[in-house]
Write a protein that holds these residues in place. Structure first.
Motif, PDB file in Angstrom:
ATOM      1  N   GLU A 232       5.574   1.780  -9.913  1.00 41.16           N
ATOM      2  CA  GLU A 232       6.380   1.051  -9.255  1.00 41.16           C
ATOM      3  C   GLU A 232       7.529   2.529  -8.356  1.00 41.16           C
ATOM      4  OE1 GLU A 232       5.214  -0.841  -6.857  1.00 41.16           O
ATOM      5  OE2 GLU A 232       3.711  -2.274  -8.301  1.00 41.16           O
ATOM      6  N   GLY A 233       8.007   2.991  -9.200  1.00 48.21           N
ATOM      7  CA  GLY A 233       9.309   3.735  -8.398  1.00 48.21           C
ATOM      8  C   GLY A 233       8.193   5.253  -8.514  1.00 48.21           C
ATOM      9  N   ARG A 234       7.299   5.370  -9.389  1.00 45.36           N
ATOM     10  CA  ARG A 234       6.351   6.644  -8.679  1.00 45.36           C
ATOM     11  C   ARG A 234       5.489   6.185  -6.778  1.00 45.36           C
ATOM     12  NH1 ARG A 234       2.878   9.632 -12.758  1.00 45.36           N
ATOM     13  NH2 ARG A 234       4.529  10.932 -14.287  1.00 45.36           N
ATOM     14  N   LEU A 235       4.903   5.071  -6.833  1.00 45.47           N
ATOM     15  CA  LEU A 235       4.787   4.139  -6.129  1.00 45.47           C
ATOM     16  C   LEU A 235       5.459   4.457  -4.356  1.00 45.47           C
ATOM     17  CD1 LEU A 235       1.987   1.612  -6.971  1.00 45.47           C
ATOM     18  CD2 LEU A 235       1.395   3.393  -6.364  1.00 45.47           C
ATOM     19  N   ALA A 236       6.663   4.286  -5.366  1.00 44.22           N
ATOM     20  CA  ALA A 236       7.955   4.374  -3.559  1.00 44.22           C
ATOM     21  C   ALA A 236       7.493   5.901  -3.494  1.00 44.22           C
ATOM     22  CB  ALA A 236       9.313   3.830  -4.345  1.00 44.22           C
ATOM     23  N   ALA A 243       2.052   8.439   1.397  1.00 46.05           N
ATOM     24  CA  ALA A 243       0.887   7.637   1.177  1.00 46.05           C
ATOM     25  C   ALA A 243       0.758   6.759   2.762  1.00 46.05           C
ATOM     26  CB  ALA A 243       0.689   7.409  -0.164  1.00 46.05           C
ATOM     27  N   THR A 244      -0.385   6.128   3.119  1.00 46.89           N
ATOM     28  CA  THR A 244      -0.456   4.911   4.091  1.00 46.89           C
ATOM     29  C   THR A 244      -0.312   3.709   3.066  1.00 46.89           C
ATOM     30  OG1 THR A 244      -1.823   5.139   4.014  1.00 46.89           O
ATOM     31  CG2 THR A 244      -0.802   6.878   5.335  1.00 46.89           C
ATOM     32  N   ALA A 245      -0.344   3.530   1.989  1.00 44.55           N
ATOM     33  CA  ALA A 245      -0.522   1.998   1.119  1.00 44.55           C
ATOM     34  C   ALA A 245      -0.405   2.633  -0.206  1.00 44.55           C
ATOM     35  CB  ALA A 245      -2.275   1.822   1.993  1.00 44.55           C
ATOM     36  N   THR A 246      -0.212   1.943  -0.644  1.00 43.60           N
ATOM     37  CA  THR A 246      -0.678   1.929  -2.588  1.00 43.60           C
ATOM     38  C   THR A 246      -0.970   0.880  -3.662  1.00 43.60           C
ATOM     39  OG1 THR A 246       1.771   0.488  -2.684  1.00 43.60           O
ATOM     40  CG2 THR A 246       1.868   3.063  -2.285  1.00 43.60           C
ATOM     41  N   VAL A 247      -1.349   1.177  -4.468  1.00 37.77           N
ATOM     42  CA  VAL A 247      -1.947   0.269  -4.848  1.00 37.77           C
ATOM     43  C   VAL A 247      -1.574   0.238  -6.409  1.00 37.77           C
ATOM     44  CG1 VAL A 247      -3.952  -0.874  -5.764  1.00 37.77           C
ATOM     45  CG2 VAL A 247      -4.230   0.178  -3.677  1.00 37.77           C
ATOM     46  N   ASN A 248      -1.195  -1.192  -7.099  1.00 39.47           N
ATOM     47  CA  ASN A 248      -0.730  -0.936  -8.506  1.00 39.47           C
ATOM     48  C   ASN A 248      -1.629  -1.687  -9.117  1.00 39.47           C
ATOM     49  OD1 ASN A 248       0.517  -1.010 -11.207  1.00 39.47           O
ATOM     50  ND2 ASN A 248       2.474  -1.355 -10.506  1.00 39.47           N
ATOM     51  N   PRO A 249      -2.321  -0.597 -10.013  1.00 34.43           N
ATOM     52  CA  PRO A 249      -3.677  -1.415 -11.618  1.00 34.43           C
ATOM     53  C   PRO A 249      -2.965  -2.399 -12.079  1.00 34.43           C
ATOM     54  CG  PRO A 249      -3.159   0.839 -11.684  1.00 34.43           C
ATOM     55  CD  PRO A 249      -2.826   0.860 -10.163  1.00 34.43           C
TER      56      PRO A 249
END
Ligand SMILES: [Zn+2]
Ligand SMILES: [Zn+2]
Length: 375
Positions: A232-236, A243-249
């Motif tokens: 999650e830290g990297r997605l933030a 990035a315009t959207a994120t997905v955490n698999p």
């Protein structure tokens, strides 16, 4: 340079030697320097060693910054076989010109420069085609895989061929310049990917290269870039960097989430920046029919490919290796602000603190991205 050759064979008089020593820049033939040496696997040590000598095509550079690359950290324990000790590692560097060989006089002492990590021969079939990253005689700075040993830039001085040296724009700091190599890898991968203005891209992996790839895709005209990463830290960070959207698999079905964001069609393109089975599978399933997947990550030696998906959906799989002439573009994008690297710099430390920073990176301390050492 000539004196060095002479003095090996000729034991002339003292006055002869004195005479000749006047025409030789003392700093380069006689000098010693501090360097961070990989003495044996898992053992880095500050040592004093001779400054590198330069040939007619070479430039001697006083290193100001050198970033620790993931490949240096992996190389530390011998697992990659590409950092056989003793070796001075380091290939993501910048500094100022100290001295040049006879064929490299267009660069002047004091000029701020950076250099590519790939040293190409300029003579082989691929060099002739301009594919210098695919050179048959390719050497990488700060690497010793057995066939050669090329000391790198975790040292006060490094010598490199003129043809891989680039002048730095005035508004690029030495710290930022240490990330140009990484930026060039991202720019190269995007250059190999067909992108049309307004398309949607997926970037799997939000580490260093992933984040730079996200920024490069936005610069190339992607209206939307979806970042995929289990952290999650990297997605933030990915969101902050374009990035315009994120997905955490870890929390959702990544492929289903991407399909939903793209009207059930899939993204136009994906870049994989991890290099492992599951992220590659995600990238392949994330793109629409006729889409393209560019493979940048390079960790697992083998992965399984869903052949029927690739063939019947007519996907394009494209490998991407290092960079090939993208340094000027990388510098322009950084100087102009389209690609930002400062938020990716976790620490800037003196070279003699190198062993402890390597250790922290080796133990995967969380939230560490780029660590830069200053010789
Ligand atoms: Zn690197
Ligand atoms: Zn070549």
């Amino acid at each position: 340079m000539l004196l060095g050759d002479d003095s090996e064979t000729d034991s002339g008089s003292d006055s002869d030697r004195l005479q000749r020593s006047r025409i030789v820049p003392l700093c380069c033939t006689m000098g010693r320097m501090n360097a961070l040496l990989l003495k044996e696997y898992k053992h880095l040590e500050m040592v004093e060693m001779p400054q590198p000598e330069i040939g007619p095509d070479d430039v001697l550079i006083r290193v100001r910054t050198c970033g620790i690359c993931g490949s240096d950290v992996h190389g530390l324990d011998g697992s990659t076989g590409r950092r056989i000790p003793p070796l001075v590692m380091g290939h993501e560097a910048a500094g100022e010109v100290v001295e040049t060989g006879a064929e490299a006089r267009d660069l002047k002492p004091g000029e701020r420069v950076t250099f590519d990590s790939t040293i190409y021969c300029g003579r082989c079939y691929h060099c002739g085609r301009g594919e210098v990253n695919l050179c048959d005689n390719r050497q990488v700075l700060g690497v010793s895989p057995g066939e050669y040993r090329r000391h790198g830039a975790f040292a006060e001085y490094v010598a490199v061929p003129r043809r891989i040296v680039y002048r730095l724009p005035d508004n690029l700091s030495y710290e930022s310049a240490a990330l140009i190599e990484a930026v060039s890898v991202a720019v190269h991968a995007v250059n190999l990917t067909p992108v049309v203005l307004g398309e949607t891209g997926v970037v799997v992996g939000s580490g260093m290269i992933g984040i730079l790839t996200i920024q490069s895709l936005r610069a190339a005209g992607c209206a939307r870039v979806i970042a995929v990463d289990p952290d999650e830290g990297r997605l933030a960070m990915a969101l902050k960097m374009g990035a315009t959207a994120t997905v955490n698999p870890k929390t959702v079905d990544a492929v289903a989430a991407i399909q939903e964001m793209t009207g059930g069609r899939g993204a136009d393109l994906a870049l994989e920046c991890v290099g492992a089975q599951e992220p590659i599978r995600t990238a392949i399933h994330a793109v629409r029919k006729g889409g393209s997947v560019t493979l940048v990550g390079n960790v697992a030696p083998k992965v399984e490919i869903p052949l029927q998906v690739v063939v019947s959906r007519q996907l394009r799989l494209q490998g991407s290796c290092a960079s090939c002439g993208e340094y000027p573009a990388a510098m322009e994008l950084m100087a102009g602000g389209a690609i930002r690297v400062e938020p990716l710099i976790s620490a800037v430390a003196p070279l003699n603190e190198g062993p402890s920073w390597f250790d922290r990176l080796y133990r995967h301390e969380p939230n560490l991205m780029k660590v830069i050492l200053r010789p």
